[in-house]
Design an enzyme around this catalytic site. Sequence first.
Site, PDB file in Angstrom:
ATOM      1  NE  ARG A 197      -4.330  -1.859   1.814  1.00  0.00           N
ATOM      2  CZ  ARG A 197      -4.690  -2.043   2.779  1.00  0.00           C
ATOM      3  NH1 ARG A 197      -5.142  -2.005   3.687  1.00  0.00           N
ATOM      4  NH2 ARG A 197      -6.893  -2.296   2.074  1.00  0.00           N
TER       5      ARG A 197
ATOM      6  CE  LYS B 282     -10.813  -4.849   8.314  1.00  0.00           C
ATOM      7  NZ  LYS B 282     -10.197  -3.555   7.795  1.00  0.00           N
TER       8      LYS B 282
ATOM      9  N   GLY C 226      -5.608  -5.851   2.612  1.00  0.00           N
ATOM     10  CA  GLY C 226      -4.645  -5.168   2.669  1.00  0.00           C
ATOM     11  C   GLY C 226      -3.901  -6.727   2.812  1.00  0.00           C
TER      12      GLY C 226
ATOM     13  N   GLY D  88     -12.568  -4.195   1.268  1.00  0.00           N
ATOM     14  CA  GLY D  88     -14.136  -3.891   1.164  1.00  0.00           C
ATOM     15  C   GLY D  88     -14.099  -2.796   0.322  1.00  0.00           C
TER      16      GLY D  88
HETATM   17  N1  LIG Z   1     -10.539 -18.946  10.719  1.00  0.00           N
HETATM   18  C1  LIG Z   1      -9.540 -17.315  10.648  1.00  0.00           C
HETATM   19  N2  LIG Z   1     -10.119 -16.577  12.629  1.00  0.00           N
HETATM   20  C2  LIG Z   1      -9.687 -16.038  12.658  1.00  0.00           C
HETATM   21  N3  LIG Z   1      -9.044 -14.738  12.216  1.00  0.00           N
HETATM   22  C3  LIG Z   1      -9.008 -15.552  10.902  1.00  0.00           C
HETATM   23  C4  LIG Z   1      -9.101 -16.948  10.034  1.00  0.00           C
HETATM   24  N4  LIG Z   1      -8.871 -16.717   8.614  1.00  0.00           N
HETATM   25  C5  LIG Z   1      -8.278 -15.502   8.404  1.00  0.00           C
HETATM   26  N5  LIG Z   1      -8.658 -14.612  10.025  1.00  0.00           N
HETATM   27  C6  LIG Z   1      -7.427 -13.500   9.114  1.00  0.00           C
HETATM   28  O1  LIG Z   1      -8.214 -12.396   8.797  1.00  0.00           O
HETATM   29  C7  LIG Z   1      -6.899 -11.447   8.864  1.00  0.00           C
HETATM   30  C8  LIG Z   1      -7.415 -10.672   7.392  1.00  0.00           C
HETATM   31  O2  LIG Z   1      -8.709 -10.275   7.077  1.00  0.00           O
HETATM   32  P1  LIG Z   1      -8.922  -8.743   6.434  1.00  0.00           P
HETATM   33  O3  LIG Z   1      -9.506  -7.639   6.635  1.00  0.00           O
HETATM   34  O4  LIG Z   1     -11.090  -9.260   6.419  1.00  0.00           O
HETATM   35  O5  LIG Z   1      -9.157  -8.790   5.073  1.00  0.00           O
HETATM   36  P2  LIG Z   1      -8.134  -8.322   4.079  1.00  0.00           P
HETATM   37  O6  LIG Z   1      -7.882  -7.140   4.972  1.00  0.00           O
HETATM   38  O7  LIG Z   1      -7.585  -8.892   3.222  1.00  0.00           O
HETATM   39  O8  LIG Z   1      -9.564  -7.397   3.865  1.00  0.00           O
HETATM   40  C9  LIG Z   1      -5.875 -11.877   8.800  1.00  0.00           C
HETATM   41  O9  LIG Z   1      -4.938 -10.728  10.234  1.00  0.00           O
HETATM   42  C10 LIG Z   1      -6.042 -13.450   9.478  1.00  0.00           C
HETATM   43  O10 LIG Z   1      -5.318 -13.906  10.054  1.00  0.00           O
HETATM   44  O1  LIG Z   2      -7.555  -2.426   5.404  1.00  0.00           O
HETATM   45  C1  LIG Z   2      -8.064  -2.136   4.956  1.00  0.00           C
HETATM   46  O2  LIG Z   2      -9.654  -2.596   4.096  1.00  0.00           O
HETATM   47  P1  LIG Z   2      -9.416  -4.307   3.988  1.00  0.00           P
HETATM   48  O3  LIG Z   2      -9.354  -4.953   4.758  1.00  0.00           O
HETATM   49  O4  LIG Z   2     -10.786  -4.302   3.316  1.00  0.00           O
HETATM   50  O5  LIG Z   2      -8.776  -4.182   2.906  1.00  0.00           O
HETATM   51  C2  LIG Z   2      -8.588  -0.503   4.948  1.00  0.00           C
HETATM   52  O6  LIG Z   2      -7.429   0.209   4.868  1.00  0.00           O
HETATM   53  C3  LIG Z   2      -9.970   0.132   5.881  1.00  0.00           C
HETATM   54  O7  LIG Z   2      -9.650  -0.273   7.095  1.00  0.00           O
HETATM   55  P2  LIG Z   2     -10.972  -0.149   7.958  1.00  0.00           P
HETATM   56  O8  LIG Z   2     -11.687  -1.887   7.482  1.00  0.00           O
HETATM   57  O9  LIG Z   2     -10.231  -0.732   9.480  1.00  0.00           O
HETATM   58  O10 LIG Z   2     -12.267   1.414   7.734  1.00  0.00           O
END
Ligand SMILES: Nc1ncnc2c1ncn2[C@@H]1O[C@H](COP(=O)(O)OP(=O)(O)O)[C@@H](O)[C@H]1O
Ligand SMILES: O=C(OP(=O)(O)O)[C@H](O)COP(=O)(O)O
Length: 393
Positions: free
Chosen positions: A36, A197, A350, A373
């Site tokens: 990023r 999330k 991320g 997201g």
């Molecule tokens: N089964 C699980 N239980 C708890 N955490 C998990 C599980 N699978 C994945 N994760 C966690 O989800 C996190 C990423 O989620 P998220 O922020 O939604 O993805 P991104 O940043 O790609 O949008 C990682 O830190 C990972 O460790």
């Molecule tokens: O990491 C982010 O989103 P992402 O996990 O959906 O890629 C963005 O920086 C937004 O962060 P936020 O979901 O805490 O608003």
Amino acid sequence: MPKKTIRDVDVQGKRVFCRVDFNVPMNGQEITDDTRIRAAIPTIQYLVQQGAKVILASHLGRPKGKVVEELRLTPVSTHLSQLLNQEVKQATEVVGDKVTDQVNGLKPGEILLLENVRFEPGEEKNSPELAKQIAALADMFVNDAFGAAHRAHASTEGIGHYIPGVAGFLMEKELAFLGDALAKPERPFTAIIGGAKVKDKIGVIESLLEKVDNLIIGGGLANTFIKAQGYDVGASLLEEDKVELAASFIEKAKQRGVNFCIPTDVVVADKFANDAETKVVSVKDIPAGWQALDIGPETVKADQQVIANSKTVVWNGPMGVFEMETFMKGTEAIAQAMVKVQGTTIIGGGDSVAAVEKAGVAEKMSHISTGGGASLEFMEGKQLPGVTILQDK
Ligand SMILES: Nc1ncnc2c1ncn2[C@@H]1O[C@H](COP(=O)(O)OP(=O)(O)O)[C@@H](O)[C@H]1O
Ligand SMILES: O=C(OP(=O)(O)O)[C@H](O)COP(=O)(O)O
């Protein structure tokens, strides 16, 4: 309506507030993936070359309106300075007299990074007072934070009500690529959603069911769907109040003929640690007190087959806790399956990007998006507030 970009405005000598998404994965104070930060470099360098006084701002993590020492942007400014080979001045606050003095001291081509904007309680509330204070620091707003464009916060949206806003190069590139790829996706069209999330992402699934042929669920998100099928999930990450909604999505998928792939087996652990005791179990047999931290081999095989037959695949959210080697296998296997797709592959988020970097296959994807997201909401056809607020061409 296309948005103005930094090419359309004169920034010479102007104070430019540039919102970036430096919300990078961290292990303590160490940045584990700098995608990023690197992605924002073209915009920052352009502003510097054009003689703008560059005020950078980002959030990091979710400090919820309080100062959290571990979430200061110091490691980010150090790293950015190395990447740019230029000094990056750092503010220890977001707004206030000290920050105003630092901004007033900036010469054309100099850079100041503000402190984590989410230390301010008004940021996520999109408080007009905070937005005004931020806007007062600058003559112009540049939004290059595609990853946070789905958030209507003071530094991503509110500010645009007080000073003119334009898109940075990263924002422009993301919108153009995702817009083209997803306007008429080649089919079969598959979405893979995982990660942690759950509250943010579960709503997206409903609209995805209208668009995709296959929907693969994994990661922490999967547990809510496993529970919705009537199985216990032990101590796994679970969004109890979304279980009913998840059940309704399973039903909706059936009605619409969408192939909804929920894990059939998982890797469970007796604790949230790399050296935990682990075993592979059917989702029907998750033991009490254990937590599902990765998808199992049977699920991987089924998912790989679906991915191999797809022409467009969009992936957000790791399949397991990939940061720990023990729970990386599912994510790694899905990443390898993506490489073999004869079509378009898009990875966003991320942590998801960090995971494909870790798997060594990032450069084999059609597009690496800095937004998870944000790219999902864009795909749903939703207006992204951080984009809507920018000036039309
Ligand atoms: N089964 C699980 N239980 C708890 N955490 C998990 C599980 N699978 C994945 N994760 C966690 O989800 C996190 C990423 O989620 P998220 O922020 O939604 O993805 P991104 O940043 O790609 O949008 C990682 O830190 C990972 O460790
Ligand atoms: O990491 C982010 O989103 P992402 O996990 O959906 O890629 C963005 O920086 C937004 O962060 P936020 O979901 O805490 O608003």
